[in-house]
Design an enzyme around this catalytic site. Structure first.
Site, PDB file in Angstrom:
ATOM      1  N   THR A 174       0.111  -6.458   3.874  1.00  0.00           N
ATOM      2  CA  THR A 174       0.006  -5.636   5.088  1.00  0.00           C
ATOM      3  C   THR A 174      -0.250  -6.611   6.217  1.00  0.00           C
ATOM      4  O   THR A 174      -1.222  -7.381   6.170  1.00  0.00           O
ATOM      5  CB  THR A 174      -1.148  -4.612   4.951  1.00  0.00           C
ATOM      6  OG1 THR A 174      -0.817  -3.703   3.911  1.00  0.00           O
ATOM      7  CG2 THR A 174      -1.363  -3.831   6.243  1.00  0.00           C
ATOM      8  N   PHE A 227       0.816  -1.231   0.000  1.00  0.00           N
ATOM      9  CA  PHE A 227       0.000   0.000   0.000  1.00  0.00           C
ATOM     10  C   PHE A 227       0.847   1.278   0.000  1.00  0.00           C
ATOM     11  O   PHE A 227       0.635   2.190   0.815  1.00  0.00           O
ATOM     12  CB  PHE A 227      -0.944   0.046   1.215  1.00  0.00           C
ATOM     13  CG  PHE A 227      -2.008  -1.009   1.256  1.00  0.00           C
ATOM     14  CD1 PHE A 227      -2.314  -1.773   0.145  1.00  0.00           C
ATOM     15  CD2 PHE A 227      -2.741  -1.238   2.428  1.00  0.00           C
ATOM     16  CE1 PHE A 227      -3.318  -2.745   0.189  1.00  0.00           C
ATOM     17  CE2 PHE A 227      -3.746  -2.191   2.492  1.00  0.00           C
ATOM     18  CZ  PHE A 227      -4.013  -2.946   1.371  1.00  0.00           C
TER      19      PHE A 227
HETATM   20  C1  LIG Z   1       1.484  -4.968  -8.833  1.00  0.00           C
HETATM   21  C2  LIG Z   1       0.134  -5.191  -8.226  1.00  0.00           C
HETATM   22  C3  LIG Z   1      -0.341  -4.325  -7.248  1.00  0.00           C
HETATM   23  C4  LIG Z   1      -1.604  -4.534  -6.684  1.00  0.00           C
HETATM   24  N1  LIG Z   1      -2.072  -3.660  -5.743  1.00  0.00           N
HETATM   25  C5  LIG Z   1      -3.332  -3.823  -5.246  1.00  0.00           C
HETATM   26  C6  LIG Z   1      -3.871  -2.888  -4.329  1.00  0.00           C
HETATM   27  O1  LIG Z   1      -3.263  -1.882  -3.991  1.00  0.00           O
HETATM   28  N2  LIG Z   1      -5.121  -3.132  -3.841  1.00  0.00           N
HETATM   29  C7  LIG Z   1      -5.878  -4.213  -4.215  1.00  0.00           C
HETATM   30  O2  LIG Z   1      -7.011  -4.375  -3.763  1.00  0.00           O
HETATM   31  N3  LIG Z   1      -5.384  -5.109  -5.107  1.00  0.00           N
HETATM   32  C8  LIG Z   1      -4.143  -4.929  -5.621  1.00  0.00           C
HETATM   33  N4  LIG Z   1      -3.656  -5.832  -6.521  1.00  0.00           N
HETATM   34  C9  LIG Z   1      -4.479  -7.024  -6.869  1.00  0.00           C
HETATM   35  C10 LIG Z   1      -5.281  -6.820  -8.151  1.00  0.00           C
HETATM   36  O3  LIG Z   1      -6.210  -5.778  -8.022  1.00  0.00           O
HETATM   37  C11 LIG Z   1      -6.021  -8.131  -8.539  1.00  0.00           C
HETATM   38  O4  LIG Z   1      -6.972  -8.420  -7.539  1.00  0.00           O
HETATM   39  C12 LIG Z   1      -5.085  -9.316  -8.671  1.00  0.00           C
HETATM   40  O5  LIG Z   1      -3.865  -8.928  -9.252  1.00  0.00           O
HETATM   41  C13 LIG Z   1      -5.685 -10.421  -9.529  1.00  0.00           C
HETATM   42  O6  LIG Z   1      -5.966  -9.958 -10.831  1.00  0.00           O
HETATM   43  P1  LIG Z   1      -4.994 -10.199 -12.091  1.00  0.00           P
HETATM   44  O7  LIG Z   1      -4.611 -11.639 -12.089  1.00  0.00           O
HETATM   45  O8  LIG Z   1      -5.780  -9.756 -13.278  1.00  0.00           O
HETATM   46  O9  LIG Z   1      -3.807  -9.311 -11.856  1.00  0.00           O
HETATM   47  C14 LIG Z   1      -2.388  -5.643  -7.110  1.00  0.00           C
HETATM   48  C15 LIG Z   1      -1.902  -6.497  -8.088  1.00  0.00           C
HETATM   49  C16 LIG Z   1      -0.669  -6.293  -8.656  1.00  0.00           C
HETATM   50  C17 LIG Z   1      -0.180  -7.231  -9.723  1.00  0.00           C
END
Ligand SMILES: Cc1cc2nc3c(=O)[nH]c(=O)nc-3n(C[C@H](O)[C@H](O)[C@H](O)COP(=O)(O)O)c2cc1C
Length: 334
Positions: A175, A112
């Site tokens: 976190t 975060f």
């Molecule tokens: C680099 C990175 C940073 C992320 N930061 C957050 C975040 O700050 N808050 C959150 O709820 N999810 C965060 N996620 C999770 C994504 O929102 C998502 O739930 C997760 O990556 C699965 O989706 P995907 O496979 O399409 O990436 C992050 C994912 C990645 C890859």
């Protein structure tokens, strides 16, 4: 075209590549190189909000709400910004993001990093976006878990006037103890407080802003059942399934398998779909499900919808496949 952009971006470490691509996108948008050519949109009303299409950007890519306007040009029906916390914080030490090219995955442990809710709101006030804006909120790393509710309430109040919906992030693995907020007792306290606050703010601003809870893919079936019960009890508007996983089963041979953090992308796909499927069984269509996790192709998006999601989001797929994926998904999920 994206093949060449990706080749260039992958020459840099993931965090630097992210900054380069966001600045590049902003410039391209400013000079009018990117026009939203998405002709496959079909508006749909969900949680009382009108979504231009079912495809959204997942949280974490625009943590500080700085790039909403350029990102909107990629054709998203909704964009979720954040996670934002009450106070600004630097996040974990670098390196904190790893690209698993063969697996089409990412491991991140950002923790975060963000500018804090006040600057975040200043940033988003400058944005122009016709779709639905989601604001994803969390707690500061040094706020004890038993005081976490106050952090969520602070962000909830400040985000409320500007949000299409608010996402409650209780599932980031980066976190300490955050995921404990999904336990029966803690989640009930949090949902009760947020529901009361929603009622108060509804009166004050004369509008209802729905809120959704973002869950982990690593919960047991028993935990998922209790979460579903509480979502129904407090009539929460929606659930986002899922955040990243700490499971490394699908990437054992990767040189990054032992890196701490949340794994996203293709290796998460099945796991997140199973969570959607299970929640759908328990929620029986009463609560909106936003499906996210490992959507890399149009078929992956269809699969999430078939299993109960009304909306879908992408993050890692955008990094690996580029903005063509947004259009493909809009077309496939009309
Ligand atoms: C680099 C990175 C940073 C992320 N930061 C957050 C975040 O700050 N808050 C959150 O709820 N999810 C965060 N996620 C999770 C994504 O929102 C998502 O739930 C997760 O990556 C699965 O989706 P995907 O496979 O399409 O990436 C992050 C994912 C990645 C890859």
């Amino acid at each position: 075209m994206y093949r060449y952009i990706r080749f260039f971006l992958f020459l840099f470490n993931p965090e630097l590549a992210h900054h380069i691509s966001m600045k590049g996108l902003k410039l391209a948008c400013f000079f009018g190189f990117i026009r939203n050519k998405n002709t496959h949109s079909k508006p749909i009303t969900i949680m009382g909000l009108k979504f231009p299409n079912r495809v959204g950007l997942a949280a974490g890519l625009d943590k500080n709400a700085e790039y909403i306007t350029p990102l909107s040009r990629l054709g998203f029906g909704f964009i979720e910004v954040g996670t934002v916390t009450p106070r600004s914080q630097p996040g974990n030490i670098k390196p904190r993001s790893f690209r698993l090219i063969k697996n089409e995955g990412i491991i991140n442990r950002f923790g975060f990093n963000n500018v804090g809710i006040d600057q975040f709101i200043k940033n988003l006030k400058k944005a122009k976006f016709k779709g639905v804006l989601g604001i994803n909120i969390g707690k500061n790393y040094d706020t004890p878990i038993d005081k976490a509710v106050e952090d969520y309430l602070t962000c909830f109040r400040k985000a409320y006037p500007y949000a299409g919906y608010i996402a409650i992030n209780v599932s980031s693995p980066n976190t300490k103890n955050l995921r404990n907020l999904q336990s029966d007792k803690n989640l009930e306290i949090l949902l009760k407080a947020l529901k009361n606050e929603q009622k108060t703010l509804h009166k004050k601003f004369k509008k209802i802003v729905p809120f959704v809870v973002k869950v982990s893919p690593d919960n047991s079936i028993k935990q998922l059942d209790s979460i579903a019960k509480l979502l129904l009890k407090y009539k929460v508007d929606g659930v986002i399934a899922t955040n990243t996983t700490i499971d490394r089963k699908r990437i054992l041979s990767s040189k990054y398998a032992k890196e701490e953090g949340g794994l996203s992308g293709a290796p998460l796909n099945k796991k997140s779909t199973n969570v959607i499927k299970h929640l759908n069984k328990r929620l029986k269509g009463k609560i909106t499900i936003i499906g996210v996790g490992g959507i890399i192709t149009a078929d992956d998006g269809i699969e999430k919808i078939k299993n109960g999601a009304s909306l879908i989001q992408i993050y890692t797929g955008l990094i690996f496949k580029g903005h063509g994926l947004v259009n493909d998904l809009c077309k496939a999920t009309r």
